[in-house]
Design a protein around this motif. Structure first.
Motif, PDB file in Angstrom:
ATOM      1  N   ALA A 184       4.165  -1.751   1.126  1.00 41.79           N
ATOM      2  CA  ALA A 184       4.397  -1.967   2.732  1.00 41.79           C
ATOM      3  C   ALA A 184       3.266  -0.770   3.696  1.00 41.79           C
ATOM      4  O   ALA A 184       2.730  -0.981   4.018  1.00 41.79           O
ATOM      5  N   SER A 185       3.088  -0.335   2.498  1.00 35.58           N
ATOM      6  CA  SER A 185       1.853   0.946   3.027  1.00 35.58           C
ATOM      7  C   SER A 185       0.780   0.471   3.456  1.00 35.58           C
ATOM      8  O   SER A 185      -0.466   0.701   4.745  1.00 35.58           O
ATOM      9  N   PHE A 186       0.636  -1.018   2.727  1.00 32.94           N
ATOM     10  CA  PHE A 186      -0.965  -1.705   3.749  1.00 32.94           C
ATOM     11  C   PHE A 186      -0.720  -3.251   3.830  1.00 32.94           C
ATOM     12  O   PHE A 186      -1.256  -3.974   4.166  1.00 32.94           O
ATOM     13  N   ALA A 187       0.501  -2.786   4.531  1.00 32.01           N
ATOM     14  CA  ALA A 187       0.576  -4.536   5.476  1.00 32.01           C
ATOM     15  C   ALA A 187       0.842  -4.042   6.693  1.00 32.01           C
ATOM     16  O   ALA A 187       2.152  -3.240   7.413  1.00 32.01           O
ATOM     17  N   SER A 188      -0.010  -4.512   7.786  1.00 33.11           N
ATOM     18  CA  SER A 188      -0.084  -4.363   9.197  1.00 33.11           C
ATOM     19  C   SER A 188       1.177  -5.252   9.694  1.00 33.11           C
ATOM     20  O   SER A 188       1.768  -6.116   8.859  1.00 33.11           O
ATOM     21  N   ASN A 189       2.094  -4.749  10.856  1.00 31.80           N
ATOM     22  CA  ASN A 189       3.014  -5.788  11.670  1.00 31.80           C
ATOM     23  C   ASN A 189       2.911  -7.183  11.611  1.00 31.80           C
ATOM     24  O   ASN A 189       1.593  -7.218  12.471  1.00 31.80           O
ATOM     25  N   PRO A 190       3.105  -7.760  10.895  1.00 35.04           N
ATOM     26  CA  PRO A 190       2.613  -9.609  12.035  1.00 35.04           C
ATOM     27  C   PRO A 190       3.854  -9.788  12.915  1.00 35.04           C
ATOM     28  O   PRO A 190       2.886 -11.179  13.407  1.00 35.04           O
ATOM     29  N   GLY A 191       4.486  -9.534  13.731  1.00 38.41           N
ATOM     30  CA  GLY A 191       5.088  -9.729  14.661  1.00 38.41           C
ATOM     31  C   GLY A 191       6.035 -10.485  14.811  1.00 38.41           C
ATOM     32  O   GLY A 191       6.869 -11.239  15.064  1.00 38.41           O
ATOM     33  N   TYR A 192       7.168 -10.385  13.283  1.00 38.32           N
ATOM     34  CA  TYR A 192       8.175 -11.079  13.117  1.00 38.32           C
ATOM     35  C   TYR A 192       8.744 -10.716  11.410  1.00 38.32           C
ATOM     36  O   TYR A 192       8.515  -9.879  10.953  1.00 38.32           O
ATOM     37  N   ALA A 193       9.991 -10.717  11.629  1.00 39.32           N
ATOM     38  CA  ALA A 193      10.361  -9.993  10.379  1.00 39.32           C
ATOM     39  C   ALA A 193      10.014 -10.463   9.265  1.00 39.32           C
ATOM     40  O   ALA A 193       9.478 -11.881   8.431  1.00 39.32           O
ATOM     41  N   ARG A 194       9.904  -9.665   8.104  1.00 39.99           N
ATOM     42  CA  ARG A 194       9.267  -9.826   6.645  1.00 39.99           C
ATOM     43  C   ARG A 194      10.336 -10.016   5.525  1.00 39.99           C
ATOM     44  O   ARG A 194      11.606  -9.001   5.696  1.00 39.99           O
ATOM     45  N   THR A 195      11.140 -10.999   4.717  1.00 40.41           N
ATOM     46  CA  THR A 195      11.664 -10.917   3.755  1.00 40.41           C
ATOM     47  C   THR A 195      11.893  -9.737   2.584  1.00 40.41           C
ATOM     48  O   THR A 195      12.877  -8.884   2.509  1.00 40.41           O
ATOM     49  N   THR A 196      10.449  -9.610   2.438  1.00 38.58           N
ATOM     50  CA  THR A 196       9.876  -8.397   1.476  1.00 38.58           C
ATOM     51  C   THR A 196       8.612  -8.131   1.696  1.00 38.58           C
ATOM     52  O   THR A 196       7.977  -8.933   1.968  1.00 38.58           O
ATOM     53  N   THR A 197       8.127  -7.218   1.314  1.00 44.73           N
ATOM     54  CA  THR A 197       6.768  -6.058   1.305  1.00 44.73           C
ATOM     55  C   THR A 197       6.232  -6.313  -0.234  1.00 44.73           C
ATOM     56  O   THR A 197       5.727  -6.011  -0.674  1.00 44.73           O
ATOM     57  N   VAL A 198       7.032  -6.605  -1.550  1.00 49.00           N
ATOM     58  CA  VAL A 198       6.903  -6.921  -2.737  1.00 49.00           C
ATOM     59  C   VAL A 198       6.474  -7.389  -3.002  1.00 49.00           C
ATOM     60  O   VAL A 198       7.024  -8.931  -3.006  1.00 49.00           O
ATOM     61  N   ARG A 199       5.202  -7.618  -3.758  1.00 47.66           N
ATOM     62  CA  ARG A 199       4.054  -8.199  -3.958  1.00 47.66           C
ATOM     63  C   ARG A 199       3.507  -8.039  -5.928  1.00 47.66           C
ATOM     64  O   ARG A 199       3.266  -6.522  -6.348  1.00 47.66           O
ATOM     65  N   THR A 200       2.846  -9.016  -6.273  1.00 42.11           N
ATOM     66  CA  THR A 200       2.116  -8.089  -7.755  1.00 42.11           C
ATOM     67  C   THR A 200       0.927  -9.030  -7.635  1.00 42.11           C
ATOM     68  O   THR A 200       0.643 -10.319  -7.506  1.00 42.11           O
ATOM     69  N   ILE A 201       0.046  -7.816  -7.905  1.00 42.66           N
ATOM     70  CA  ILE A 201      -1.322  -7.662  -8.106  1.00 42.66           C
ATOM     71  C   ILE A 201      -1.765  -8.020  -9.137  1.00 42.66           C
ATOM     72  O   ILE A 201      -1.412  -7.383 -10.342  1.00 42.66           O
ATOM     73  N   THR A 202      -2.918  -9.045 -10.278  1.00 43.03           N
ATOM     74  CA  THR A 202      -2.360  -9.393 -11.452  1.00 43.03           C
ATOM     75  C   THR A 202      -4.232  -9.127 -11.496  1.00 43.03           C
ATOM     76  O   THR A 202      -4.930  -9.044 -12.382  1.00 43.03           O
ATOM     77  N   ARG A 203      -5.019  -8.796 -10.371  1.00 40.49           N
ATOM     78  CA  ARG A 203      -6.758  -8.622 -10.614  1.00 40.49           C
ATOM     79  C   ARG A 203      -6.954  -7.723  -8.970  1.00 40.49           C
ATOM     80  O   ARG A 203      -6.795  -7.972  -8.039  1.00 40.49           O
ATOM     81  N   ALA A 204      -7.357  -6.472  -9.245  1.00 38.65           N
ATOM     82  CA  ALA A 204      -7.681  -5.503  -8.833  1.00 38.65           C
ATOM     83  C   ALA A 204      -9.502  -5.031  -9.140  1.00 38.65           C
ATOM     84  O   ALA A 204      -9.440  -4.655 -10.394  1.00 38.65           O
ATOM     85  N   GLU A 205     -10.825  -5.418  -8.712  1.00 45.62           N
ATOM     86  CA  GLU A 205     -12.323  -5.118  -9.060  1.00 45.62           C
ATOM     87  C   GLU A 205     -12.795  -4.346  -8.105  1.00 45.62           C
ATOM     88  O   GLU A 205     -12.843  -4.961  -7.057  1.00 45.62           O
ATOM     89  N   VAL A 206     -13.730  -3.879  -8.923  1.00 44.46           N
ATOM     90  CA  VAL A 206     -14.882  -3.071  -7.726  1.00 44.46           C
ATOM     91  C   VAL A 206     -16.191  -3.560  -8.296  1.00 44.46           C
ATOM     92  O   VAL A 206     -16.439  -3.214  -9.725  1.00 44.46           O
ATOM     93  N   LYS A 207     -16.796  -4.333  -7.851  1.00 42.71           N
ATOM     94  CA  LYS A 207     -17.658  -4.553  -8.100  1.00 42.71           C
ATOM     95  C   LYS A 207     -19.628  -4.537  -7.553  1.00 42.71           C
ATOM     96  O   LYS A 207     -19.685  -4.622  -6.148  1.00 42.71           O
ATOM     97  N   ALA A 208     -20.287  -3.375  -7.857  1.00 43.94           N
ATOM     98  CA  ALA A 208     -21.416  -3.273  -7.234  1.00 43.94           C
ATOM     99  C   ALA A 208     -22.881  -3.753  -7.604  1.00 43.94           C
ATOM    100  O   ALA A 208     -22.675  -3.924  -8.917  1.00 43.94           O
ATOM    101  N   SER A 209     -24.149  -4.616  -7.601  1.00 43.34           N
ATOM    102  CA  SER A 209     -24.528  -4.826  -7.694  1.00 43.34           C
ATOM    103  C   SER A 209     -25.799  -4.633  -6.571  1.00 43.34           C
ATOM    104  O   SER A 209     -25.723  -5.686  -4.940  1.00 43.34           O
ATOM    105  N   GLY A 210     -26.570  -3.993  -6.721  1.00 39.70           N
ATOM    106  CA  GLY A 210     -27.882  -3.275  -5.409  1.00 39.70           C
ATOM    107  C   GLY A 210     -27.021  -2.591  -3.962  1.00 39.70           C
ATOM    108  O   GLY A 210     -25.969  -2.186  -4.675  1.00 39.70           O
TER     109      GLY A 210
END
Length: 391
Positions: free
Chosen positions: A297-323
């Protein structure tokens, strides 16, 4: 698709009159089509087989037209599908074809068929006669789900979803489909993208009768009718139960940052320019807190409609740098409105040491949008992949 007519058992008798078949939605069916044809419903063509019948007689073409049709008549006469078909209507359409240059053919005269896209009311290229639509001897082609893999440059559009006459990806696709099928057909995407957001692997579906047996040709036809900023990469037929949005099991987004004092002109609109150096190691530590199932919920903007849930599952979160390029990758079972852009904005704050990786975790746990930093620019976001069950 077979072009065998109704009631063709090899007995030479006049065909039965057209009739309606309730299973075909009341479509009048006719036994007069003498050879195989493919469904191709363009303007003025038969809604079942896509062919047009010239209403002029072979015998009325004159010498010039008769000479040009000799090879075509021999082809039709040798066609196995014609040998067992009864002689057609006992009217002016069935005299023998006479050619001054080649003599008399044994094949009874039949109306010749001109493949579309010649529009009804035009001129036949063979005999120069006007033609009309012939009722089809084939049932209407069943509708199939067409699956498209798309790539588009988002700065050319006001997002995915249709918004009146504003240029959107969905509108462009529906207009291209309408040009080919001759009627408006809804196109559904795996999800909406905002104005300026790009796609490397968006998936869309629409339901329509098969148009071209070679789907590579259909892909080319769609691309020829689309703006240059959107391309169909692949076109396939999917099961009837498949839906671009509701069948999706996950998505992968990428966010590109150009981390250098100077922004190359050709990168404008394709990456977020961050001139100050970023601590990518700190960003990786913060991104690790996203893995697993959380309330975002902290990273969800208001979409203008009711949401059933703000729970999600993240399986990959990477930060890559090249130059100077920094790329953030997020994969999960679903994403909330502007969630990836909000995550990117917060990670940049971590990279600038405005907040620590621990502060980032606390923001996630707060479940309040006001606890998180501002949203990142749309230009750096790419929908990379959409995942579906292999079943």
């Amino acid at each position: 698709m077979s072009g065998d007519g109704v009631g063709h058992e090899g007995k030479h008798h006049a065909p039965a009159p057209p009739r309606s078949n309730p299973e075909d939605g009341g479509l009048r069916r006719c036994s007069r089509i003498p050879f195989d044809c493919k469904w191709d419903p363009l303007r003025g063509s038969c809604p079942g087989c896509g062919h047009l019948e010239c209403s002029d007689l072979f015998g009325a073409m004159g010498t010039r037209g008769a000479r040009g049709m000799g090879a075509e008549m021999r082809r039709l006469a040798s066609s196995p599908s014609l040998r067992s078909i009864p002689q057609l209507r006992k009217d002016r359409s069935t005299p023998n074809f006479v050619s001054r240059s080649r003599g008399r053919f044994s094949l009874p005269l039949r109306p010749h068929f001109i493949p579309s896209p010649i529009p009804a009311g035009g001129r036949c290229k063979i005999c120069q006669g006007r033609f009309r639509v012939l009722e089809c001897s084939l049932p209407m082609a069943s509708e199939r789900v067409h699956r498209l893999l798309l790539s588009y440059e988002g700065s050319a559009f006001k997002g995915w979803q249709i918004q009146g006459t504003d240029p959107t990806v969905q509108l462009a696709l529906e207009q291209a489909v309408e040009t080919i099928w001759g009627r408006r057909i809804p196109v559904h995407g795996s999800g909406r993208t905002d104005s300026g957001v790009h796609a490397l692997g968006q998936v869309a579906t629409f339901t329509a009768p098969p148009k071209l047996a070679d789907l590579a040709r259909l892909r080319s036809a769609l691309n020829n009718n689309l703006p240059d900023a959107v391309r169909v990469l692949r076109c396939t037929l999917a099961p009837d139960s498949f839906h671009a949005r509701f069948s999706a099991t996950g998505k992968e987004y990428r966010y590109r940052i150009h981390n250098h004092e100077i922004m190359p002109p050709f990168e404008l609109g394709r990456a977020w320019h961050i001139p100050r150096p970023l601590d990518t190691e700190a960003m990786r530590k913060a991104a690790a807190h996203l893995l697993g199932t959380h309330d975002f919920a902290s990273f969800a903007s208001n979409p203008g409609y009711a949401r059933t849930t703000t729970v999600r599952t993240i399986t990959r979160a990477e930060v890559k740098a090249s130059g100077p390029r920094v790329e953030l990758t997020f994969r999960g079972d679903g994403f909330l409105y502007r969630m990836v852009r909000n995550l990117a904005g917060a990670l940049v704050k971590v990279g600038h040491h405005r907040i620590t990786p621990e502060d980032f975790a606390a923001i996630l746990q707060a479940c309040r949008r006001t606890a998180a930093p501002n949203t990142a620019s749309a230009c750096g976001l790419y929908l990379a992949k959409v995942f579906y069950s292999s079943r």
